[in-house]
Design a protein around this motif. Structure first.
Motif, mmCIF file in Angstrom:
data_model
loop_
_atom_site.group_PDB
_atom_site.id
_atom_site.type_symbol
_atom_site.label_atom_id
_atom_site.label_comp_id
_atom_site.label_asym_id
_atom_site.label_seq_id
_atom_site.Cartn_x
_atom_site.Cartn_y
_atom_site.Cartn_z
ATOM 1 N N LYS A 108 -3.846 2.260 -3.888
ATOM 2 C CA LYS A 108 -4.636 2.003 -5.092
ATOM 3 C C LYS A 108 -4.976 3.289 -5.838
ATOM 4 N N ASP A 109 -4.912 4.438 -5.139
ATOM 5 C CA ASP A 109 -5.182 5.718 -5.790
ATOM 6 C C ASP A 109 -4.059 6.130 -6.730
ATOM 7 N N GLU A 149 -5.822 1.520 7.216
ATOM 8 C CA GLU A 149 -4.991 0.311 7.240
ATOM 9 C C GLU A 149 -3.727 0.503 8.064
ATOM 10 N N ARG A 193 -2.698 9.461 0.764
ATOM 11 C CA ARG A 193 -3.509 8.812 -0.252
ATOM 12 C C ARG A 193 -3.458 7.305 0.006
ATOM 13 N N LEU A 194 -4.240 6.563 -0.762
ATOM 14 C CA LEU A 194 -4.176 5.107 -0.734
ATOM 15 C C LEU A 194 -3.259 4.631 -1.845
ATOM 16 N N GLY A 199 -2.828 3.607 3.524
ATOM 17 C CA GLY A 199 -3.101 2.188 3.338
ATOM 18 C C GLY A 199 -3.074 1.861 1.866
ATOM 19 N N GLN A 200 -3.362 0.620 1.542
ATOM 20 C CA GLN A 200 -3.445 0.209 0.149
ATOM 21 C C GLN A 200 -4.886 0.277 -0.360
ATOM 22 N N GLU A 201 -5.833 -0.198 0.462
ATOM 23 C CA GLU A 201 -7.228 -0.249 0.033
ATOM 24 C C GLU A 201 -8.135 0.700 0.814
ATOM 25 N N ASN A 202 -7.807 0.985 2.069
ATOM 26 C CA ASN A 202 -8.650 1.895 2.847
ATOM 27 C C ASN A 202 -7.791 2.762 3.764
ATOM 28 N N GLU A 203 -8.393 3.841 4.222
ATOM 29 C CA GLU A 203 -7.636 4.913 4.867
ATOM 30 C C GLU A 203 -7.168 4.624 6.284
ATOM 31 N N ARG A 222 1.903 5.519 2.950
ATOM 32 C CA ARG A 222 0.564 6.004 2.654
ATOM 33 C C ARG A 222 -0.376 5.560 3.776
ATOM 34 N N SER A 238 3.472 0.223 -0.795
ATOM 35 C CA SER A 238 2.260 0.278 0.027
ATOM 36 C C SER A 238 1.679 -1.111 0.274
#
Length: 222
Positions: free
Chosen positions: A91-92, A67, A88-89, A61-65, A59, A30
């Protein structure tokens, strides 16, 4: 790609959904979502490889939905058989719930067939998703099937687990060398199966330090 094709590969899946920190920090999984230039290079290479089919697992994104939106025009113009979306992200990792609202938005703007991935725990989940999203190309099941390999058959759970284990055990013993290498492969088989067997036996299996103790622990399941 050339070496894979020489080995008979006709299909390659690019995984942009891997959420594990080491991979992300290295710009893989991601973490690749943020690197537009790198993805442009990959997309360009894909476009030149007509002899191979490609798909992408990703996914939101990595930090926000949203990305993925930075890559949307590239994704839509890259020849892909489908995109598998795990909503999901990065980071999740596997925490929280899949973001269905964001998934629906992705479906609206993505030009490729879409495969759904994330928290599929049984046939009922698939039926519900099929009814809600009849346009989906298919489903990818990961942890759900690893934790319940009997999900799609009518056999007893333990029968399925032991049958799969027999195949994996025989392959590991035939192709790996030391006890540590073999046990590394075998212990991984049980990672998601802790709910399928009693805790005492599970602990004895995953804590076994040699094959003799491992076989003894597994034999108690029969």
């Amino acid at each position: 790609c050339d070496s894979l094709q020489d080995q008979g590969w006709k299909r390659i899946d690019l995984n942009m959904g891997c959420p594990f920190p080491m991979q992300v920090r290295a710009g893989r999984g991601s973490g690749l979502i943020k690197n537009v230039d790198a993805f442009k290079e990959i997309a360009s290479e894909i476009a030149m490889r007509n002899e191979v089919e490609f798909s992408i697992k990703m996914r939101l994104g990595q930090e926000n939905e949203d990305e993925y939106s930075h890559l949307l025009s590239i994704l839509n113009n890259t020849p892909l058989v489908h995109i598998t979306m795990h909503p999901r992200l990065g980071k999740d990792q596997y925490k929280s719930q899949p973001n269905i609202t964001a998934f629906e938005q992705f479906c609206k703007v993505c030009d490729h067939p879409i495969v759904y991935n994330g928290d599929i725990t049984g046939p009922d989940c698939i039926e519900q998703l099929k009814q809600r999203y009849p346009e989906l190309k298919g489903f990818m099941i990961g942890r759900g099937l690893l934790s319940k390999p009997w999900m799609f058959c009518e056999k007893e759970p333990l029968e399925v687990v032991l049958s799969l284990h027999k195949s994996i055990y025989e392959h590991a013993v035939a192709n790996l060398c030391s006890d540590s290498q073999i046990l590394s492969r075998l212990h991984a088989f049980w990672e998601y199966l802790d709910s399928a067997i009693d805790k005492k036996t599970y602990k004895a299996i995953v804590k076994s330090g040699n094959l003799r103790n491992y076989r003894e622990a597994v034999s108690k399941l029969a």
